[in-house]
Design an enzyme around this catalytic site. Sequence first.
Site, PDB file in Angstrom:
ATOM      1  N   LEU A  44       0.814  -1.216   0.000  1.00 24.23           N
ATOM      2  CA  LEU A  44       0.000   0.000   0.000  1.00 24.23           C
ATOM      3  C   LEU A  44       0.847   1.265   0.000  1.00 24.23           C
ATOM      4  O   LEU A  44       1.694   1.456   0.869  1.00 24.23           O
ATOM      5  CB  LEU A  44      -0.935   0.012   1.208  1.00 24.23           C
ATOM      6  CG  LEU A  44      -1.881   1.209   1.304  1.00 24.23           C
ATOM      7  CD1 LEU A  44      -2.784   1.314   0.071  1.00 24.23           C
ATOM      8  CD2 LEU A  44      -2.729   1.123   2.574  1.00 24.23           C
ATOM      9  N   HIS A  45       0.606   2.116  -0.998  1.00 31.57           N
ATOM     10  CA  HIS A  45       1.327   3.389  -1.081  1.00 31.57           C
ATOM     11  C   HIS A  45       0.526   4.378  -1.920  1.00 31.57           C
ATOM     12  O   HIS A  45      -0.247   4.006  -2.799  1.00 31.57           O
ATOM     13  CB  HIS A  45       2.714   3.193  -1.700  1.00 31.57           C
ATOM     14  CG  HIS A  45       2.686   2.714  -3.121  1.00 31.57           C
ATOM     15  ND1 HIS A  45       2.365   1.419  -3.480  1.00 31.57           N
ATOM     16  CD2 HIS A  45       2.942   3.355  -4.303  1.00 31.57           C
ATOM     17  CE1 HIS A  45       2.426   1.275  -4.781  1.00 31.57           C
ATOM     18  NE2 HIS A  45       2.768   2.431  -5.311  1.00 31.57           N
ATOM     19  N   TYR A  46       0.710   5.643  -1.599  1.00 34.45           N
ATOM     20  CA  TYR A  46       0.187   6.767  -2.369  1.00 34.45           C
ATOM     21  C   TYR A  46       1.384   7.544  -2.902  1.00 34.45           C
ATOM     22  O   TYR A  46       2.486   7.466  -2.349  1.00 34.45           O
ATOM     23  CB  TYR A  46      -0.689   7.673  -1.499  1.00 34.45           C
ATOM     24  CG  TYR A  46      -1.927   6.993  -0.944  1.00 34.45           C
ATOM     25  CD1 TYR A  46      -3.171   7.206  -1.517  1.00 34.45           C
ATOM     26  CD2 TYR A  46      -1.851   6.147   0.173  1.00 34.45           C
ATOM     27  CE1 TYR A  46      -4.315   6.590  -1.004  1.00 34.45           C
ATOM     28  CE2 TYR A  46      -2.979   5.525   0.685  1.00 34.45           C
ATOM     29  CZ  TYR A  46      -4.208   5.747   0.094  1.00 34.45           C
ATOM     30  OH  TYR A  46      -5.332   5.132   0.593  1.00 34.45           O
TER      31      TYR A  46
END
Length: 449
Positions: A249-251
């Site tokens: 999970l990453h933005y």
Amino acid sequence: MTRVLTIKRVPTVVSNYQEDNNNDDNNSERALGCTRNCLGKCCLPVSKLPLYTFKIDSEHPIEDGNVNVNSSEELPQVFFLHNLLLGQWEDRMRRGLFRYDVTNCETKVIPGKYGFIAQLNEGRHLKKRLTEFRVDQVLQPFDDNKFNFTKVGQEEVLFRFEPSNDNKSHFFPSADIASDLNSPTVIAINVSPIEYGHVLMIPRLLDYLPQRIDRKSFLFAVHMAREAADPLFRVGYNSLGAFATINHLHYQAYYLEVPIPVEKAPNRRVGEETGLCDKGVVVSELWNYPTRGLVFEGGNTIKDLSDVVASSCICLQNKNIPFNVLISDCGKRIFLFPQCFAEKQALGEVSQKILDTQVNPAVWEISGHIVLKRRKDFDDGSEAYAWRLLAEVSLSEVRFQEVKDHVFEAAGLQKANVEENSINEKESLYKTPARPAAPHLPQDCSVHQ
């Protein structure tokens, strides 16, 4: 027989450790520790990192994970972006941690109605590794045997990003991690940057979350845009199947000195919250833009807007619909783009001329900032090409209507009478700030029209 859609992909290298082929047993490594000063459980709990705590709405606090602070001095509004994030990003540039100097990449605004932005980045695709990338599953389990951000060196991390407990923002140059019970959220550089200040926000790093949106992490992303306090800093998200290249999970976020085309596109209201649960969120659809998408605005609080969009994204990923998200205007406007480019590519339905440009249309490209790998494509770039590319991304009108129905049901929205809603022109809303650019901004990073 079940048909599995796959395409040979060449993912962008986002960390200097991504090409490490060391296949040692990870559980053994965590138990014994390692010597790389990484972000895994072997090193991170006994480390210290800079800590930025952001203010939250005291009437709608995050339920857990608050960081206790002792300082009573609130930071100036420009500190987070211009002093801390961009300042630390430039420090990593001076230290040679990036694979190339993105500030030397040529950038231009393509003549036309929308002013699509083209960047020539011939070096970005040179250091990559082949992989089999599933494009038919938005939700896939976390695989610790593949690259993930716990394998990143701590030198690539700029700071931790956590909520405070006193509705004020604070910065601590060095803070213990072991003293906190919760898995840390960190801001790290993207070593293959698309633009100046390109960073990754990795929520709850040690929880090993796959690339899927949840309400808490999405609220952190919206807070990141708000803390920047500058509409030229945007936050983005790519789901699996919509050109996310790492299933951890990453933005993403970066700073671009001009408005991007989708921010100037007209839209038409199609829904809003009503009744006892009305939180003031309004939904519009993009009008006369090559990729169909939804625009979320309003909300009585930042959490109201965040929760509606997060609910919409959770619905799409549960229904296996790839999508991209752009958080714009300091978190006040959020764009949601369901897309089908990878699916069409796997089925052989994308024109070869488009494929030859090697552009993978993720959130930045869909928003109108297109990174080109070949000089010829950059020199010949036109609004017609940009329109054709982004039109290939878009769902058909029928499929988009189905998506809207899913979103409205999931987010508790009421459809508006389209005939009663005029098209809303946004072109005058976004203007380059009148104030001069911060002194540290490189002059050759400017976009010239």
